[in-house]
Design a protein around this motif. Structure first.
Motif, PDB file in Angstrom:
ATOM      1  N   VAL A  75       0.836  -1.209   0.000  1.00  0.00           N
ATOM      2  CA  VAL A  75       0.000   0.000   0.000  1.00  0.00           C
ATOM      3  C   VAL A  75       0.870   1.259   0.000  1.00  0.00           C
ATOM      4  O   VAL A  75       0.641   2.200  -0.775  1.00  0.00           O
ATOM      5  N   SER A  76       1.911   1.251   0.847  1.00  0.00           N
ATOM      6  CA  SER A  76       2.804   2.415   0.898  1.00  0.00           C
ATOM      7  C   SER A  76       3.556   2.585  -0.421  1.00  0.00           C
ATOM      8  O   SER A  76       3.781   3.711  -0.894  1.00  0.00           O
ATOM      9  N   ARG A  77       3.931   1.472  -1.023  1.00  0.00           N
ATOM     10  CA  ARG A  77       4.664   1.554  -2.287  1.00  0.00           C
ATOM     11  C   ARG A  77       3.778   2.128  -3.395  1.00  0.00           C
ATOM     12  O   ARG A  77       4.225   2.948  -4.211  1.00  0.00           O
ATOM     13  N   LEU A  78       2.513   1.709  -3.406  1.00  0.00           N
ATOM     14  CA  LEU A  78       1.573   2.237  -4.403  1.00  0.00           C
ATOM     15  C   LEU A  78       1.369   3.733  -4.202  1.00  0.00           C
ATOM     16  O   LEU A  78       1.375   4.506  -5.168  1.00  0.00           O
ATOM     17  N   ARG A  79       1.214   4.140  -2.947  1.00  0.00           N
ATOM     18  CA  ARG A  79       1.016   5.564  -2.664  1.00  0.00           C
ATOM     19  C   ARG A  79       2.233   6.384  -3.085  1.00  0.00           C
ATOM     20  O   ARG A  79       2.112   7.433  -3.694  1.00  0.00           O
ATOM     21  N   SER A  81       4.406   5.606  -5.343  1.00  0.00           N
ATOM     22  CA  SER A  81       4.535   5.631  -6.811  1.00  0.00           C
ATOM     23  C   SER A  81       3.619   6.687  -7.409  1.00  0.00           C
ATOM     24  O   SER A  81       3.980   7.360  -8.392  1.00  0.00           O
ATOM     25  N   GLN A  82       2.451   6.874  -6.827  1.00  0.00           N
ATOM     26  CA  GLN A  82       1.518   7.900  -7.299  1.00  0.00           C
ATOM     27  C   GLN A  82       2.038   9.307  -7.030  1.00  0.00           C
ATOM     28  O   GLN A  82       1.729  10.249  -7.752  1.00  0.00           O
ATOM     29  N   LEU A  83       2.866   9.424  -5.968  1.00  0.00           N
ATOM     30  CA  LEU A  83       3.430  10.727  -5.610  1.00  0.00           C
ATOM     31  C   LEU A  83       4.781  10.966  -6.272  1.00  0.00           C
ATOM     32  O   LEU A  83       5.391  12.029  -6.088  1.00  0.00           O
ATOM     33  N   GLY A  84       5.264   9.979  -7.037  1.00  0.00           N
ATOM     34  CA  GLY A  84       6.547  10.121  -7.713  1.00  0.00           C
ATOM     35  C   GLY A  84       7.744  10.015  -6.800  1.00  0.00           C
ATOM     36  O   GLY A  84       8.823  10.550  -7.106  1.00  0.00           O
ATOM     37  N   ASP A  85       7.609   9.332  -5.694  1.00  0.00           N
ATOM     38  CA  ASP A  85       8.710   9.165  -4.744  1.00  0.00           C
ATOM     39  C   ASP A  85       9.741   8.201  -5.321  1.00  0.00           C
ATOM     40  O   ASP A  85       9.400   7.076  -5.712  1.00  0.00           O
ATOM     41  N   PRO A  86      11.026   8.598  -5.384  1.00  0.00           N
ATOM     42  CA  PRO A  86      12.058   7.713  -5.970  1.00  0.00           C
ATOM     43  C   PRO A  86      12.308   6.445  -5.145  1.00  0.00           C
ATOM     44  O   PRO A  86      12.933   5.504  -5.654  1.00  0.00           O
ATOM     45  N   ARG A  87      11.816   6.391  -3.899  1.00  0.00           N
ATOM     46  CA  ARG A  87      12.018   5.210  -3.063  1.00  0.00           C
ATOM     47  C   ARG A  87      11.362   3.971  -3.657  1.00  0.00           C
ATOM     48  O   ARG A  87      11.731   2.845  -3.325  1.00  0.00           O
ATOM     49  N   VAL A  88      10.371   4.155  -4.519  1.00  0.00           N
ATOM     50  CA  VAL A  88       9.625   3.010  -5.053  1.00  0.00           C
ATOM     51  C   VAL A  88      10.506   2.088  -5.892  1.00  0.00           C
ATOM     52  O   VAL A  88      10.151   0.927  -6.117  1.00  0.00           O
ATOM     53  N   HIS A  89      11.646   2.592  -6.377  1.00  0.00           N
ATOM     54  CA  HIS A  89      12.504   1.777  -7.242  1.00  0.00           C
ATOM     55  C   HIS A  89      13.273   0.719  -6.460  1.00  0.00           C
ATOM     56  O   HIS A  89      13.857  -0.183  -7.060  1.00  0.00           O
ATOM     57  N   ASP A  90      13.280   0.827  -5.137  1.00  0.00           N
ATOM     58  CA  ASP A  90      13.953  -0.179  -4.304  1.00  0.00           C
ATOM     59  C   ASP A  90      12.911  -0.823  -3.396  1.00  0.00           C
ATOM     60  O   ASP A  90      12.442  -0.213  -2.432  1.00  0.00           O
ATOM     61  N   ILE A  91      12.551  -2.061  -3.715  1.00  0.00           N
ATOM     62  CA  ILE A  91      11.492  -2.742  -2.967  1.00  0.00           C
ATOM     63  C   ILE A  91      11.875  -2.962  -1.502  1.00  0.00           C
ATOM     64  O   ILE A  91      11.009  -3.113  -0.640  1.00  0.00           O
ATOM     65  N   ALA A  92      13.169  -2.934  -1.210  1.00  0.00           N
ATOM     66  CA  ALA A  92      13.624  -3.139   0.168  1.00  0.00           C
ATOM     67  C   ALA A  92      13.078  -2.066   1.112  1.00  0.00           C
ATOM     68  O   ALA A  92      12.946  -2.299   2.319  1.00  0.00           O
ATOM     69  N   TYR A  94      10.193  -1.197   1.385  1.00  0.00           N
ATOM     70  CA  TYR A  94       8.819  -1.537   1.775  1.00  0.00           C
ATOM     71  C   TYR A  94       8.724  -2.907   2.428  1.00  0.00           C
ATOM     72  O   TYR A  94       7.645  -3.463   2.571  1.00  0.00           O
ATOM     73  N   ILE A  95       9.870  -3.444   2.798  1.00  0.00           N
ATOM     74  CA  ILE A  95       9.908  -4.700   3.544  1.00  0.00           C
ATOM     75  C   ILE A  95      10.019  -4.360   5.028  1.00  0.00           C
ATOM     76  O   ILE A  95      10.969  -3.698   5.455  1.00  0.00           O
ATOM     77  N   VAL A  96       9.044  -4.792   5.799  1.00  0.00           N
ATOM     78  CA  VAL A  96       9.023  -4.499   7.236  1.00  0.00           C
ATOM     79  C   VAL A  96       9.447  -5.769   7.987  1.00  0.00           C
ATOM     80  O   VAL A  96       8.707  -6.756   8.017  1.00  0.00           O
ATOM     81  N   PRO A  97      10.634  -5.770   8.595  1.00  0.00           N
ATOM     82  CA  PRO A  97      11.107  -6.974   9.294  1.00  0.00           C
ATOM     83  C   PRO A  97      10.213  -7.327  10.479  1.00  0.00           C
ATOM     84  O   PRO A  97       9.765  -6.455  11.218  1.00  0.00           O
ATOM     85  N   GLY A  98       9.964  -8.625  10.645  1.00  0.00           N
ATOM     86  CA  GLY A  98       9.203  -9.102  11.797  1.00  0.00           C
ATOM     87  C   GLY A  98      10.135  -9.454  12.946  1.00  0.00           C
ATOM     88  O   GLY A  98      11.351  -9.254  12.885  1.00  0.00           O
ATOM     89  N   VAL A  99       9.552 -10.008  13.984  1.00  0.00           N
ATOM     90  CA  VAL A  99      10.307 -10.329  15.196  1.00  0.00           C
ATOM     91  C   VAL A  99      11.424 -11.329  14.918  1.00  0.00           C
ATOM     92  O   VAL A  99      12.559 -11.158  15.375  1.00  0.00           O
TER      93      VAL A  99
END
Length: 280
Positions: A75-79, A81-92, A94-99
């Motif tokens: 969801v954050s990655r889609l948002r 991408s719509q805002l043109g944030d360059p962070r979208v090019h690195d999927i890392a 948007y990976i949230v580490p678990g416990v």
């Protein structure tokens, strides 16, 4: 590493043996016992005693095993991408580490608490078998396998709401925390109330254990509820004489709301007290 209990947690010899056996075998420690007997607190105290970082995973009915590994925040990655944030090019990003991910990457051995595993659906324990066995998992989005730098000590608690799968049980070292006897309970209370007068403690324990013996109680009062009750007795300055009164066993205890947690048990106790008074 040897766990011997702490100054704020009274551990029986059986419990310390179980913790140290799990460490020696490098297997998860599965802890069961009545609610309020210190299952969750055990992980915190083991981590403190052994000077290890603690990672806590409190399981809910909606919890999935994948959440303990990592989550992909699409969801954050889609948002972005719509805002043109360059962070979208690195999927890392948007990976949230678990416990488990955090514990596996920890530079020192850690303690992982998987709390109330029986709340989740029946497939939850099975979905963790490989990760708990091999101490590794694959992140498909990043196309890499994460391996534990150090095998963590995993402590799993259960309130026995559901049966756990045999394949999961086979991989664990199991311990059931028995309800403390009077001597052990006195040691536990001493930790919380070191200045408590002996007479008040003696009478309070008599009332507490008598209450637990009442047949037909839906929920017996636990250790944590005894601690709450003693705190109230001290706050209200209830003297030991009130608990020791001639007909105290034939009446509901003062401030009983800390001990009895539902109306059925209160009505049951009142009926039994009424019958005892009539016989008297």
């Amino acid at each position: 590493m040897k766990f011997e209990g702490t100054d704020s947690y009274v551990a029986t010899r059986d419990l310390t043996l179980a913790v140290n056996a799990a460490i020696a075998l490098q297997r998860p420690l599965l802890i069961k016992g009545e609610p309020g007997t210190g299952k969750t607190l055990l992980a915190e105290e083991v981590a403190r005693a052994l000077n290890m970082p603690l990672f806590q995973w409190h399981v809910k009915s909606t919890t999935k095993a994948q959440q303990g590994l990592y989550e992909y925040d699409a969801v954050s990655r889609l948002r972005d991408s719509q805002l043109g944030d360059p962070r979208v090019h690195d999927i890392a990003n948007y990976i949230v580490p678990g416990v488990l991910w955090q514990a596996f990457e920890c530079e020192v051995p850690a303690v992982v608490l998987i709390d109330e595993i029986d709340k989740a659906d029946i497939e939850f324990p099975n979905d963790l078998l490989r990760e708990l066995d091999r101490m590794e998992f694959h992140c498909y989005e990043l196309q890499k396998t994460l391996k534990a730098k150090h095998r963590p000590l995993i402590i799993i608690t259960s309130n026995n709401e559901k049966e756990l799968p045999d394949a999961f049980l086979r991989r664990c070292f199991f311990h059931y925390i028995k309800f403390p006897d009077k001597a052990t309970m006195q040691r536990i209370v001493d930790v919380h109330f070191p200045a408590l007068k002996h007479e008040l403690l003696k009478e309070a324990l008599e009332v507490f254990f008598d209450l637990r013996e009442v047949p037909g109680l839906k929920k017996k009062p636990s250790t944590s509820e005894l601690i709450d009750w003693l705190k109230l007795l001290l706050a209200e300055d209830i003297p030991p004489e009130v608990l020791r009164a001639k007909d105290s066993k034939d009446a509901i205890p003062p401030l009983h709301g800390a001990l009895l947690k539902n109306e059925q048990d209160i009505h049951l106790f009142e009926r039994l007290a009424f019958m005892a008074r009539r016989k008297g």
